[in-house]
Design a protein around this motif. Structure first.
Motif, PDB file in Angstrom:
ATOM      1  N   SER A 141      14.095 -23.593  56.185  1.00 25.85           N
ATOM      2  CA  SER A 141      12.648 -23.383  56.206  1.00 25.85           C
ATOM      3  C   SER A 141      11.939 -24.251  55.183  1.00 25.85           C
ATOM      4  CB  SER A 141      12.341 -21.906  55.945  1.00 25.85           C
ATOM      5  OG  SER A 141      12.901 -21.103  56.945  1.00 25.85           O
ATOM      6  N   ARG A 142      12.538 -24.359  53.985  1.00 28.65           N
ATOM      7  CA  ARG A 142      11.896 -25.158  52.935  1.00 28.65           C
ATOM      8  C   ARG A 142      11.844 -26.626  53.312  1.00 28.65           C
ATOM      9  NH1 ARG A 142      15.405 -22.857  47.991  1.00 28.65           N
ATOM     10  NH2 ARG A 142      16.634 -21.994  49.675  1.00 28.65           N
ATOM     11  N   ALA A 449       8.480 -17.925  55.672  1.00 35.26           N
ATOM     12  CA  ALA A 449       9.906 -17.602  55.801  1.00 35.26           C
ATOM     13  C   ALA A 449      10.693 -17.979  54.558  1.00 35.26           C
ATOM     14  CB  ALA A 449      10.481 -18.316  57.026  1.00 35.26           C
ATOM     15  N   SER A 450      10.294 -19.045  53.892  1.00 30.09           N
ATOM     16  CA  SER A 450      11.041 -19.516  52.720  1.00 30.09           C
ATOM     17  C   SER A 450      10.670 -18.781  51.436  1.00 30.09           C
ATOM     18  CB  SER A 450      10.812 -21.014  52.529  1.00 30.09           C
ATOM     19  OG  SER A 450       9.438 -21.283  52.314  1.00 30.09           O
ATOM     20  N   MET A 451       9.471 -18.209  51.373  1.00 34.53           N
ATOM     21  CA  MET A 451       9.034 -17.571  50.127  1.00 34.53           C
ATOM     22  C   MET A 451       9.827 -16.323  49.793  1.00 34.53           C
ATOM     23  SD  MET A 451       6.910 -19.533  48.796  1.00 34.53           S
ATOM     24  CE  MET A 451       6.352 -18.514  47.443  1.00 34.53           C
ATOM     25  N   PRO A 457       8.922 -21.843  41.229  1.00 37.40           N
ATOM     26  CA  PRO A 457       8.587 -23.071  41.974  1.00 37.40           C
ATOM     27  C   PRO A 457       9.759 -24.044  42.085  1.00 37.40           C
ATOM     28  CG  PRO A 457       6.813 -22.504  40.479  1.00 37.40           C
ATOM     29  CD  PRO A 457       7.933 -21.562  40.173  1.00 37.40           C
ATOM     30  N   PHE A 458      10.657 -24.037  41.073  1.00 37.06           N
ATOM     31  CA  PHE A 458      11.784 -24.967  41.111  1.00 37.06           C
ATOM     32  C   PHE A 458      12.835 -24.555  42.134  1.00 37.06           C
ATOM     33  CE2 PHE A 458       9.988 -25.473  36.845  1.00 37.06           C
ATOM     34  CZ  PHE A 458       9.805 -26.850  36.819  1.00 37.06           C
ATOM     35  N   ASP A 459      12.850 -23.268  42.512  1.00 34.74           N
ATOM     36  CA  ASP A 459      13.781 -22.837  43.550  1.00 34.74           C
ATOM     37  C   ASP A 459      13.450 -23.457  44.900  1.00 34.74           C
ATOM     38  OD1 ASP A 459      15.051 -21.289  41.694  1.00 34.74           O
ATOM     39  OD2 ASP A 459      14.027 -19.432  42.235  1.00 34.74           O
ATOM     40  N   ALA A 466      15.654 -30.965  50.218  1.00 36.02           N
ATOM     41  CA  ALA A 466      14.330 -30.527  49.773  1.00 36.02           C
ATOM     42  C   ALA A 466      13.853 -31.360  48.589  1.00 36.02           C
ATOM     43  CB  ALA A 466      14.371 -29.047  49.398  1.00 36.02           C
ATOM     44  N   PHE A 467      14.767 -31.662  47.669  1.00 35.46           N
ATOM     45  CA  PHE A 467      14.380 -32.469  46.510  1.00 35.46           C
ATOM     46  C   PHE A 467      14.015 -33.892  46.920  1.00 35.46           C
ATOM     47  CE2 PHE A 467      15.398 -35.354  43.007  1.00 35.46           C
ATOM     48  CZ  PHE A 467      14.602 -34.812  42.003  1.00 35.46           C
ATOM     49  N   ILE A 468      14.765 -34.454  47.871  1.00 33.34           N
ATOM     50  CA  ILE A 468      14.464 -35.819  48.339  1.00 33.34           C
ATOM     51  C   ILE A 468      13.092 -35.860  49.007  1.00 33.34           C
ATOM     52  CG2 ILE A 468      15.147 -37.593  50.003  1.00 33.34           C
ATOM     53  CD1 ILE A 468      18.071 -36.791  49.445  1.00 33.34           C
ATOM     54  N   LEU A 469      12.806 -34.870  49.848  1.00 29.62           N
ATOM     55  CA  LEU A 469      11.502 -34.824  50.507  1.00 29.62           C
ATOM     56  C   LEU A 469      10.373 -34.640  49.499  1.00 29.62           C
ATOM     57  CD1 LEU A 469      12.428 -32.604  53.587  1.00 29.62           C
ATOM     58  CD2 LEU A 469      11.854 -35.029  53.635  1.00 29.62           C
ATOM     59  N   PHE A 470      10.599 -33.789  48.514  1.00 32.20           N
ATOM     60  CA  PHE A 470       9.589 -33.587  47.472  1.00 32.20           C
ATOM     61  C   PHE A 470       9.366 -34.874  46.676  1.00 32.20           C
ATOM     62  CE2 PHE A 470       8.547 -32.432  43.054  1.00 32.20           C
ATOM     63  CZ  PHE A 470       7.342 -31.796  43.268  1.00 32.20           C
TER      64      PHE A 470
END
Length: 534
Positions: A141-142, A449-451, A457-459, A466-470
């Motif tokens: 989801s994230r 769904a992800s919350m 916020p770091f989770d 997810a980190f690459i997309l961010f």
């Protein structure tokens, strides 16, 4: 091998074969008519595809999407009027060749380049399938939320020079996606106690209004142009031999099309301009570009026909459309409860491979049809604009009413038709509204769904993808802000600096001049005094 046989079995149905023929031939005819385009045709046909099987409906829409660019080259080359918007660069070198009496040669080059770009893109799609099947399940989801957010940012950034307006229209589309019952607790949002808003604003109604009705209004307000077709010589089969003499231009242009097609919000225009620019830089005769260069024609046509197959990658793998046409196709998936995304590659891989094979067969059918029917398709360019406008207007309202048998939908479509008409007359983008509606809904569902599994916020970015997309989002936003700041702020400062330095220099120069004049006068006086004394 079993997967391939299963995909062939899916395609080997009479209704799928008919859909391939209708999509390929109809798309070419639509592309050959200036002022219509694939977006209008897909918007009109969309309600009719809901009653068909997913593979049949998507084959028709894919056929129109891919083959319309083949047909759009015909008026672009012969009468200097692009049949579709993405054939604009084709006029740069195609029409000068027609003026030299080489119209058939230009058409043959366009067909062969388009065929190469389409086949190259499908082959890349097939080769990437094993990788997509492994990577797609890693998207939760994230990751899908961040990918959708990245798509919205890219849509805004792609409209360079109109980013503020693109952002506002995307925000308007996101707002439209929130109208109605929210997806978790089913509370009403922005309905203002109107029962007809409880189900939300229908995407298909908006699409038909923004694309089909607005184009009909635009055609009705335009004057009919007299089309004169000049005689041309040459064979429609010689383009394949000429394309073989420029393998580097064709391969580089097709690669640009594949890469740009995979990136949401970029599309054919960026791929075309990048391929055309690179072909001009690598050419031994760059001065011929814009004057009837075969390399320029190959670069533009190869790039735009390599995009459709590549644009299916984010749609099938993540359920994220890259532009308006794939957003319309997404609705066909949803109507039949086929959810594109990671699950599609895990449980319905034969369906995915069948779509790839359909794209492959589509390109062969289109080229075969064009080689024998170009002489008749040319006359489609003479259809009057107002007649086209009335036909599109009638078919659009029939399509809107057939969705839910609702006169309210017709009124909503008319309102969005007026909005689209105003935006087109002001030369403002329409696509951000549709993508905002689609991606906004995806973002809301995936964020909620992800919350439940995020405490800090770091989770949200603690997983690699997810980190690459961010990181990509941060880099693109920072780079865009830096480019805007560099284009505007330093220019003003430099101009001020030049003005201030110029004033300072003039002051210093004036002081030096006055000092030199005073010093010269003093020396003359001393000399005169010395002369008198002597």
């Amino acid at each position: 091998m079993d997967l391939l046989l299963s995909a062939v079995d899916v395609l080997a149905r009479w209704d799928v074969i008919v859909a391939l023929l209708v999509g390929s031939i109809g798309g070419v005819a639509i592309g050959a008519i200036p002022g219509v385009g694939p977006a209008v045709a897909i918007a009109i046909l969309l309600p009719a595809t809901f009653s068909l099987d997913p593979i049949v409906g998507l084959t028709v829409l894919l056929g129109i999407y891919g083959s319309s660019m083949f047909g759009g080259a015909i008026p672009a080359i012969l009468i200097n009027t692009p049949g579709t918007a993405v054939n604009a660069l084709t006029t740069y070198d195609g029409f000068p060749m027609t003026l030299r009496g080489e119209g058939r040669r230009a058409l043959s080059l366009a067909y062969s380049a388009s065929f190469f770009g389409g086949i190259f893109s499908v082959v890349c799609l097939i080769l990437l399938s094993p990788l997509l099947a492994k990577v797609a399940p890693m998207f939760g989801s994230r990751e899908i939320f961040l990918a959708a957010l990245l798509g919205i940012i890219l849509v805004i950034v792609a409209h360079r020079g109109q980013m503020l307006m693109a952002a506002a229209l995307t925000g308007f589309g996101i707002f439209l996606s929130t109208v109605g019952l929210e997806p978790v607790k089913y509370t009403r949002r922005f309905t203002f106690d109107q029962t007809w808003l409880a189900s939300g604003v229908n995407l298909i109604v908006v699409v038909l209004g923004l694309f089909a009705l607005s184009q009909a209004l635009l055609l009705l307000t335009m004057d009919d142009e007299k089309v004169r077709l000049s005689k041309s010589r040459g064979s429609l089969f010689q383009g394949f031999r000429e394309l073989a003499r420029h393998p580097r231009v064709a391969t580089v242009s097709a690669t640009f099309g594949v890469v740009m097609g995979m990136i949401p919000g970029v599309g054919e225009f960026t791929a075309q301009f990048m391929s055309y620019t690179s072909a001009r830089k690598l050419s031994k005769t760059p001065e011929a570009f814009g004057q009837g260069s075969s390399e320029g024609l190959i670069a533009s046509e190869t790039a735009n026909n390599a995009v459709p197959a590549a644009a299916m990658i984010p749609l099938l793998a993540l359920g994220i459309p890259g532009e308006a046409l794939t957003a319309m196709m997404l609705s066909v998936f949803y109507v039949h409860n086929v959810v594109p995304g990671p699950g599609l590659f895990l449980y319905q891989m034969d369906f995915v491979v069948a779509l790839y094979l359909a794209l492959l067969v589509l390109n062969v059918l289109v080229v075969a049809f064009l080689l024998v029917s170009t002489g008749w398709l040319v006359y489609l360019t003479k259809i009057p604009n107002r007649f086209l406008g009335m036909c599109i207007l009638l078919l659009s309202f029939v399509g809107v009413y057939s969705i839910r048998n609702s006169a309210v939908d017709c009124a909503v479509a008319a309102v969005f038709g007026l909005i689209g008409f105003v935006l087109k007359r002001l030369n403002l983008p329409i696509v951000p509204i549709v993508l905002g509606m689609v991606l906004g809904g995806i973002m809301e569902v995936k964020l909620r769904a992800s919350m439940n599994r995020v405490n800090t916020p770091f989770d949200f970015i603690d997983r690699p993808i997810a980190f690459i997309l961010f990181a990509l989002i941060v880099v693109i936003v920072a780079g865009t802000l830096w480019r805007v700041w560099r284009d505007w702020v330093p220019t003003d400062r430099r101009s001020l600096a030049r003005k201030s330095s110029g004033r300072f220099a003039r002051r210093i120069a004036g002081r030096r001049t006055r000092h030199f004049e005073i010093k010269t006068k003093q020396q003359r006086r001393r000399r005169s005094y010395d002369h008198l004394g002597s």
